[in-house]
Design an enzyme around this catalytic site. Structure first.
Site, mmCIF file in Angstrom:
data_model
loop_
_atom_site.group_PDB
_atom_site.id
_atom_site.type_symbol
_atom_site.label_atom_id
_atom_site.label_comp_id
_atom_site.label_asym_id
_atom_site.label_seq_id
_atom_site.Cartn_x
_atom_site.Cartn_y
_atom_site.Cartn_z
ATOM 1 N N GLY A 27 5.897 -0.146 6.849
ATOM 2 C CA GLY A 27 6.313 1.161 7.608
ATOM 3 C C GLY A 27 6.849 2.264 6.854
ATOM 4 O O GLY A 27 6.747 2.329 5.538
ATOM 5 N N LYS A 63 -6.871 -1.833 5.698
ATOM 6 C CA LYS A 63 -7.610 -2.371 6.807
ATOM 7 C C LYS A 63 -7.048 -1.752 8.126
ATOM 8 O O LYS A 63 -7.659 -1.487 8.815
ATOM 9 C CB LYS A 63 -7.735 -3.844 6.582
ATOM 10 C CG LYS A 63 -8.382 -4.802 7.694
ATOM 11 C CD LYS A 63 -9.856 -4.379 7.437
ATOM 12 C CE LYS A 63 -10.584 -4.863 8.705
ATOM 13 N NZ LYS A 63 -11.871 -4.139 8.904
ATOM 14 N N TRP A 65 0.953 -1.115 -0.117
ATOM 15 C CA TRP A 65 0.105 0.006 0.071
ATOM 16 C C TRP A 65 0.727 1.357 0.217
ATOM 17 O O TRP A 65 1.579 1.422 0.821
ATOM 18 C CB TRP A 65 -0.613 0.017 1.369
ATOM 19 C CG TRP A 65 -2.039 0.926 1.208
ATOM 20 C CD1 TRP A 65 -3.092 1.127 0.749
ATOM 21 C CD2 TRP A 65 -1.935 2.362 2.062
ATOM 22 N NE1 TRP A 65 -3.834 2.145 1.130
ATOM 23 C CE2 TRP A 65 -3.110 3.022 1.807
ATOM 24 C CE3 TRP A 65 -0.796 3.025 2.886
ATOM 25 C CZ2 TRP A 65 -3.223 4.148 2.552
ATOM 26 C CZ3 TRP A 65 -1.275 4.045 3.416
ATOM 27 C CH2 TRP A 65 -2.330 4.795 3.170
ATOM 28 N N HIS A 94 -27.714 24.745 8.583
ATOM 29 C CA HIS A 94 -26.621 25.523 8.698
ATOM 30 C C HIS A 94 -25.476 25.169 7.611
ATOM 31 O O HIS A 94 -24.467 25.515 7.606
ATOM 32 C CB HIS A 94 -25.942 25.540 10.033
ATOM 33 C CG HIS A 94 -26.925 25.939 11.138
ATOM 34 N ND1 HIS A 94 -27.133 27.396 11.625
ATOM 35 C CD2 HIS A 94 -27.432 25.141 12.012
ATOM 36 C CE1 HIS A 94 -28.073 27.276 12.316
ATOM 37 N NE2 HIS A 94 -28.160 26.012 12.806
#
Ligand code: G6P
Length: 612
Positions: free
Chosen positions: A101, A607, A74, A508
């Site tokens: 990491g 995940k 990832w 709003h």
């Protein structure tokens, strides 16, 4: 986040690694790669895209060996392409590494290595780490695992790594700081992975590496030691608690749908053995030693990310109402950089499905420095947050694979109900009120079954609203976080823009967006907010919005004004929000499926987010 798998043994590593990668794909998946070592050297294949793309390019006549590493990536540094995919190699082509990491000082290290003439092929921080290991190994005459250790002491950042070197072909080295690693111990073989799901096919015996630990695996066995001071660490193996069936889809087309359906069981599983229906209270073994400290807390901070943060928001309503303790709910990523008012009388509840979310972990570490009591509500047994908190309560929802959290969310809520009930009784809630709430909590699983029976109706609403580009979710009180969570589910998996708002706040701002193309999901239980919510529905109707009402009782007014009604049975005003979140999961699921989205692997999401 990235998924790591390694194998050391006598079997052909490739099928073991590929199956492991498929199991890990849910963690992160913009590219994947594999490298295998044998007596003649090593080979690797890597490919952008899903693991199935990697499968297509692997030539298993070349890729042979019984030691290997595999990775699903990832992207953090460098775009997701073949070159940036892991494994990465040093410039000699002898050392391969997979890494989860971020190496924060990679640019400084890279500059030093470039000045020594080392050329880089990728844009990743991981390549810097492998080149550093190589530089130390080939210049300092150390053994490979020692060189890895020296390199790791030079890097700043987070890592879970597995690495091997052609020059020491009977050695696999792994290390952890900030990214989880589990060592599986089989019969003369070892598995290493970022979670236990790729290991459970082969062995149930595991050792969870702790922060700052490294393991060297050789034919003589494995040795764990501290990365910083080299001390030997003896750890006993524990057993994986879940079964293979629990991490397979069974007859369901998607993990997410399977996990939504499992809520007919998981909510009760979370409360089993903890709920006392006769006495109208709860028993929470995991925090029993700290009950007094929690009860006397000057304030509670709940810290979490994503869906778990929404559970935390709902927990605030429950704990303030029943336990009478002020509760602040903070995004972990904000909390850790704030200057919160914390002391030893403060309680920090960290909620996390994975127990590995980097920001949540850092938040509890910071809170501990202030002397606060830390309590974990985690799903993954043995996870970092579960181990680093002073005490905690597992949610027992079983492995959650779908990236969009569903059953873990309702299990987190179930724990918060238990805490609210327990501390509520200590705070003056009568026995009969406790019994009523306990009974309503225990009955929720049956009511989830009734919600599931409405699946076709929810699917037909999805058909009718398929073309909408935006959705609005509105609720009041404890149903406001339900609205937030409903909107998040839709965004995550269908890529439809959605917002959750307190129903009255709509006036709003968001009201400006309403027209005949805007479906608005209203949470409208028959509690003290009902009339006000009805007025809000009228305001949207007057502007031609498409009304989808989730309610526990149809009234003539509601039927007249709503385009669609989703019925949710509820026996207690406080249990409605949990039950109402389930049709919203189903609505998001069906919209995503109808729009052709990859429900279990939504783009760009992971995940478990183990980087900050
Ligand atoms: C990621 C996941 C979300 C999850 C969040 C927090 O963003 O995609 O589903 O809610 O992380 O994760 P945690 O494991 O700490 O609950």
């Amino acid at each position: 986040m990235c998924g790591i798998v390694g194998y050391f043994g006598k079997q052909d590593a490739v099928p073991i690694l590929m199956k492991g990668l498929k199991r890990l794909e849910y963690r992160g998946y913009d590219s994947a790669g594999i490298a295998v070592l044998n007596g003649d050297g090593s080979h690797s294949f890597k490919k952008a895209g899903k693991v199935s793309e990697l499968d297509k390019v692997i030539d298993d006549t070349i890729l042979k060996g019984s030691i290997g590493i595999g990775h699903t990536r990832w992207a953090t540094h460098g775009e997701p392409n073949d070159i940036n995919a892991h494994p990465h190699w040093d410039h000699t082509g002898n050392i391969a590494i997979i890494h989860n990491g971020i190496i924060e000082n990679y640019s400084v290290l890279k500059k030093v290595l470039e000045e020594k003439g080392i050329q880089f092929k990728s844009d990743t921080d991981t390549e810097v780490l492998v080149q550093l290991i190589s530089d130390i190994y080939y210049s300092d005459g150390l053994e490979f695992d020692q060189a890895v250790q020296v390199a790791l002491n030079e890097v700043v950042g987070a890592y879970g790594i597995v690495t091997f070197c052609n020059d020491e072909p009977e050695k696999l080295v792994a290390a952890r700081l900030g990214s989880p690693l589990v060592l599986g111990i089989g019969d003369n073989e070892y598995f290493i992975a970022s979670d236990a799901s790729p290991i459970v096919d082969h062995t149930r015996n595991v050792v969870y590496l702790d922060e700052g630990e490294m393991v060297t695996i050789t034919n003589n066995g494995h040795g764990i030691r501290s990365i910083s001071d080299n001390s030997i660490i003896n750890k006993t193996a524990t057993e994986i608690e879940f079964s293979i069936e629990e991490i397979e889809k069974g007859d369901f087309p998607h993990y997410m749908l399977k996990e939504i359906h499992e809520q007919t069981k998981t909510i009760t599983d979370t409360m089993r053995g903890r709920l006392n229906l006769d006495e109208g209270t709860a028993f929470l073994g995991g925090v029993s030693e700290y009950i007094d400290r929690i009860q006397k807390a000057n304030r509670i901070y709940i810290t979490a990310c994503g869906t778990s943060w929404h559970a935390g928001l709902m927990g605030k309503y429950l704990l303030e109402e029943f336990a009478g303790i002020p509760v602040h709910v903070e995004y972990a990523s904000e909390f850790r950089y704030s200057t919160p008012i914390i002391d030893s009388h403060t309680v920090i509840i960290a909620i996390s499905q994975s127990g590995e979310t980097a920001d949540t972990l850092s938040a509890i570490r910071m809170a501990k420095e202030y002397g606060a009591l830390t309590v974990g509500i985690c799903n993954v047994v043995g996870s970092s947050i579960a181990r680093e908190t002073d005490c905690g309560i597992y949610t027992h929802a079983g492995p959650e694979i779908g990236v969009a959290s569903t059953k873990a969310f309702t299990a987190q809520l179930s724990v918060l109900y238990l805490l609210a009930l327990y501390f509520g009784r200590k705070n003056g809630m009568s026995k009969s009120a406790g019994q009523k709430l306990a009974k309503a909590m225990w009955d929720m699983n049956k009511q989830v079954e009734e919600v599931m029976a409405n699946t076709d109706e929810i699917e037909s609403i999805a058909w009718e609203t398929l073309k909408a580009d935006n959705f609005l979710y509105l609720g009041r009180g404890m149903n406001f976080p339900v609205a937030l969570e409903g909107a998040l589910k839709l965004k995550e998996i269908s890529y439809i823009h959605a917002e959750g708002y307190p129903a009255a706040e709509m006036k709003h701002g968001p009201i400006a967006l309403i027209d005949e193309n805007m479906p608005v999901v209203f949470l409208a239980p028959h509690d003290r907010t009902f009339d006000k919510v009805l007025s809000n529905i009228q305001e949207v109707k007057a502007r031609k919005g498409v009304i989808i009402t989730v309610t526990d009782k149809r009234t003539k007014d509601l039927e007249k004004i709503s385009d669609y009604i989703i019925d949710v049975p509820s026996t207690h005003p406080r249990t409605f929000p949990l039950l109402a979140s389930i049709p919203l999961q189903l609505l998001a699921y069906h919209l995503a499926v109808l729009r052709g989205c990859d429900v279990d692997r939504p783009r760009n999401l992971a995940k478990s987010v183990t980087v900050e």
